[in-house]
Scaffold this motif. Structure first.
Motif, PDB file in Angstrom:
ATOM      1  N   SER A  41      36.482  -1.591  60.564  1.00 23.42           N
ATOM      2  CA  SER A  41      35.561  -1.988  59.501  1.00 23.42           C
ATOM      3  C   SER A  41      35.174  -3.447  59.745  1.00 23.42           C
ATOM      4  O   SER A  41      34.937  -3.840  60.883  1.00 23.42           O
ATOM      5  CB  SER A  41      36.224  -1.785  58.140  1.00 23.42           C
ATOM      6  OG  SER A  41      35.385  -2.197  57.089  1.00 23.42           O
ATOM      7  N   VAL A  61      43.058   0.985  58.929  1.00 23.15           N
ATOM      8  CA  VAL A  61      41.757   0.332  59.018  1.00 23.15           C
ATOM      9  C   VAL A  61      41.962  -1.076  59.553  1.00 23.15           C
ATOM     10  O   VAL A  61      42.769  -1.841  59.021  1.00 23.15           O
ATOM     11  CB  VAL A  61      41.065   0.258  57.643  1.00 23.15           C
ATOM     12  CG1 VAL A  61      39.742  -0.505  57.744  1.00 23.15           C
ATOM     13  CG2 VAL A  61      40.823   1.655  57.088  1.00 23.15           C
ATOM     14  N   ALA A  88      33.605  -6.898  53.858  1.00 20.17           N
ATOM     15  CA  ALA A  88      32.601  -5.881  53.572  1.00 20.17           C
ATOM     16  C   ALA A  88      32.669  -5.407  52.123  1.00 20.17           C
ATOM     17  O   ALA A  88      31.640  -5.168  51.488  1.00 20.17           O
ATOM     18  CB  ALA A  88      32.782  -4.703  54.519  1.00 20.17           C
ATOM     19  N   ALA A 112      40.182  -4.609  59.993  1.00 24.96           N
ATOM     20  CA  ALA A 112      39.058  -5.340  59.399  1.00 24.96           C
ATOM     21  C   ALA A 112      38.937  -6.717  60.048  1.00 24.96           C
ATOM     22  O   ALA A 112      39.396  -7.724  59.494  1.00 24.96           O
ATOM     23  CB  ALA A 112      39.254  -5.466  57.891  1.00 24.96           C
ATOM     24  N   LYS A 160      30.253  -0.564  56.189  1.00 20.32           N
ATOM     25  CA  LYS A 160      31.610  -0.937  56.597  1.00 20.32           C
ATOM     26  C   LYS A 160      32.587  -0.831  55.426  1.00 20.32           C
ATOM     27  O   LYS A 160      33.767  -0.510  55.607  1.00 20.32           O
ATOM     28  CB  LYS A 160      31.608  -2.358  57.150  1.00 20.32           C
ATOM     29  CG  LYS A 160      30.842  -2.531  58.450  1.00 20.32           C
ATOM     30  CD  LYS A 160      31.548  -1.866  59.609  1.00 20.32           C
ATOM     31  CE  LYS A 160      30.899  -2.205  60.935  1.00 20.32           C
ATOM     32  NZ  LYS A 160      31.597  -1.587  62.086  1.00 20.32           N
ATOM     33  N   ASN A 205      27.314   3.316  61.607  1.00 21.82           N
ATOM     34  CA  ASN A 205      28.339   2.536  60.918  1.00 21.82           C
ATOM     35  C   ASN A 205      29.173   3.324  59.911  1.00 21.82           C
ATOM     36  O   ASN A 205      30.242   2.862  59.504  1.00 21.82           O
ATOM     37  CB  ASN A 205      27.695   1.350  60.186  1.00 21.82           C
ATOM     38  CG  ASN A 205      27.169   0.300  61.137  1.00 21.82           C
ATOM     39  OD1 ASN A 205      27.692   0.118  62.230  1.00 21.82           O
ATOM     40  ND2 ASN A 205      26.121  -0.399  60.728  1.00 21.82           N
ATOM     41  N   ALA A 206      28.704   4.503  59.514  1.00 17.12           N
ATOM     42  CA  ALA A 206      29.444   5.260  58.500  1.00 17.12           C
ATOM     43  C   ALA A 206      29.554   6.740  58.837  1.00 17.12           C
ATOM     44  O   ALA A 206      30.657   7.282  58.923  1.00 17.12           O
ATOM     45  CB  ALA A 206      28.789   5.085  57.129  1.00 17.12           C
ATOM     46  N   HIS A 259      31.762   7.732  61.853  1.00 12.98           N
ATOM     47  CA  HIS A 259      33.194   7.598  61.544  1.00 12.98           C
ATOM     48  C   HIS A 259      33.679   8.830  60.775  1.00 12.98           C
ATOM     49  O   HIS A 259      34.737   9.391  61.066  1.00 12.98           O
ATOM     50  CB  HIS A 259      33.446   6.345  60.714  1.00 12.98           C
ATOM     51  CG  HIS A 259      33.243   5.065  61.450  1.00 12.98           C
ATOM     52  ND1 HIS A 259      34.174   4.547  62.318  1.00 12.98           N
ATOM     53  CD2 HIS A 259      32.208   4.194  61.446  1.00 12.98           C
ATOM     54  CE1 HIS A 259      33.732   3.402  62.821  1.00 12.98           C
ATOM     55  NE2 HIS A 259      32.537   3.175  62.306  1.00 12.98           N
ATOM     56  N   VAL A 306      33.729   2.684  55.228  1.00 10.22           N
ATOM     57  CA  VAL A 306      34.748   2.981  56.231  1.00 10.22           C
ATOM     58  C   VAL A 306      36.117   2.490  55.760  1.00 10.22           C
ATOM     59  O   VAL A 306      37.134   3.173  55.913  1.00 10.22           O
ATOM     60  CB  VAL A 306      34.372   2.339  57.582  1.00 10.22           C
ATOM     61  CG1 VAL A 306      35.513   2.464  58.592  1.00 10.22           C
ATOM     62  CG2 VAL A 306      33.113   2.986  58.139  1.00 10.22           C
ATOM     63  N   GLN A 307      36.133   1.301  55.160  1.00 12.21           N
ATOM     64  CA  GLN A 307      37.402   0.748  54.684  1.00 12.21           C
ATOM     65  C   GLN A 307      37.984   1.605  53.567  1.00 12.21           C
ATOM     66  O   GLN A 307      39.186   1.893  53.548  1.00 12.21           O
ATOM     67  CB  GLN A 307      37.204  -0.687  54.211  1.00 12.21           C
ATOM     68  CG  GLN A 307      38.491  -1.380  53.808  1.00 12.21           C
ATOM     69  CD  GLN A 307      38.305  -2.878  53.648  1.00 12.21           C
ATOM     70  OE1 GLN A 307      37.620  -3.523  54.449  1.00 12.21           O
ATOM     71  NE2 GLN A 307      38.889  -3.441  52.614  1.00 12.21           N
TER      72      GLN A 307
END
Length: 276
Positions: free
Chosen positions: A142, A183, A146, A185, A160, A115-116, A119, A163-164
Motif C-alpha cells: 500500500s 500490508v 493513504a 505501507a 491504496k 492500484n486496487a 490486488h 488495499v490497506q
C-alpha cells in the motif's frame, strides 16, 4: 517466527522489474524460492530472472503483463497455475499527481484497476489456493498516509487505502486457514517512483531508505504474522504519534510541489510548446 521458504517453493512477485518489487524478488531468490516475475518489461524481467538464477540456482518464469488493463490479472493467474505457489507479493502500482477533476476519467479507471482491482483479483485467486493447501503468505503493498487522504493524489491514495483495509481484514479472516497476510505501507523508500511522481527527495521528512531494506522488513513482518508494517523505524514511530491531519497537510504540500515540478518538466520537454 516462521521461515519464508516454508510457504512453498514458488513466489509470485508483481511490479518485479524495479524498486520494491525487484528487491522482494532478490530477497526471495536468496532464500531459495523460485519466482514468477510479473511486470510490463520483458527484457528487464528476463535479465533479473537470469541474474538471480545464476546467483542462487533458482528457477524463474517471466510473465509480461500490464496489470492496469482488465483481464490482465487473470492472465497472470493462469500463467502460474501449474507451479506450487505459496507466496504472493502484490506490489504493482502507480500514481499521477494532479487535481482529480483535471484528469481524464479513463486514466483514473486504468489506475484504479492497477492500484486496487488487480490486488483484489490476485488475492482472491491465490488466497483460495493457499487456503485449500492449508498454508500460504500474502504481502500487499500500500502506501503510508493513504488512509488519511493524499491531496493532489486523491484517487491513487484512495485506491491504496482500499488495499490497506483489505489486507488488514484478511489478516484476521484468513488466519484460521493457515494463510498469513501483511500490508507493507512504505513512505520514505528510495525507488524510481519518486522521480516518476516529480517528488523532491530533499522534502521527505526523514532520510530515504533503500528498497532492499524495505522489502527485507516486509518479509520479516510477514514471518512474524503482523497485519501492517511501515518500513523504517523513524517513520514508523512518526506514523504512530503524528495525527492524520498532519500527514494530510504534509502530503498535500509535497504533492502540490510535485504537480508544479511535473508541469515545468513537461514545458521544458516540449520547448515551451509554442504555437504559431
Amino acid at each position: 517466527m516462521i521461515q519464508i521458504s516454508s510457504y512453498g517453493p514458488w513466489a509470485v512477485v508483481t511490479g518485479a522489474s524495479s524498486g520494491i518489487g525487484r528487491a522482494f524478488a532478490e530477497h526471495l531468490a536468496a532464500a531459495g524460492l523460485d519466482l514468477v516475475l510479473a511486470a510490463r518489461s520483458t527484457d528487464r524481467l528476463e535479465a533479473l530472472g537470469a541474474e538471480l538464477s545464476r546467483a542462487h540456482g533458482t528457477a524463474y518464469r517471466v510473465v509480461s503483463v500490464d496489470l492496469g488493463t482488465p483481464g490482465s490479472a487473470a492472465a497472470l493467474i493462469k500463467a502460474a497455475a501449474d507451479v506450487d505457489v505459496g507466496l504472493l507479493i502484490s506490489n504493482a502500482g502507480t500514481g499521477q499527481p494532479g487535481k482529480l477533476l483535471d484528469q481524464p476519467l479513463a486514466d483514473l479507471h486504468r489506475r484504479f484497476t492497477l492500484n486496487a482491482v488487480t490486488h483484489l483479483e490476485l488475492v482472491h485467486a491465490f488466497g483460495r489456493r493457499f487456503a485449500a493447501r492449508g498454508r500460504g503468505g500474502i504481502v500487499l503493498v500500500s502506501a503510508l498516509g493513504a488512509g488519511a487522504g493524499v491531496p493532489y493524489m486523491a484517487h491513487d491514495g484512495g485506491a491504496k487505502a482500499y488495499v490497506q483495509s483489505l489486507g488488514a481484514a484478511l489478516h484476521h479472516e484468513l488466519a484460521a486457514t493457515g494463510v498469513d497476510v501483511t500490508v507493507l505501507a512504505p513512505g520514505n523508500v528510495d525507488t524510481p517512483v519518486i522521480d516518476h511522481l516529480g517528488l523532491d527527495r530533499a522534502a521527505f521528512p526523514v532520510r530515504l531508505m533503500p528498497a532492499a531494506a524495505a522489502a527485507r522488513e516486509g518479509l520479516a513482518a510477514l514471518a512474524r504474522r503482523r497485519a501492517l508494517h511501515v518500513p523504517g523505524r523513524t517513520i514508523r514511530l512518526a506514523n504512530r504519534l503524528v495525527p492524520a491531519s498532519w500527514w494530510r497537510r504534509m502530503n498535500g504540500r509535497m504533492m502540490g510541489q510535485a504537480v508544479r515540478r511535473l508541469a515545468e518538466r513537461e514545458l521544458r520537454s516540449c520547448g515551451g510548446c509554442a504555437t504559431g
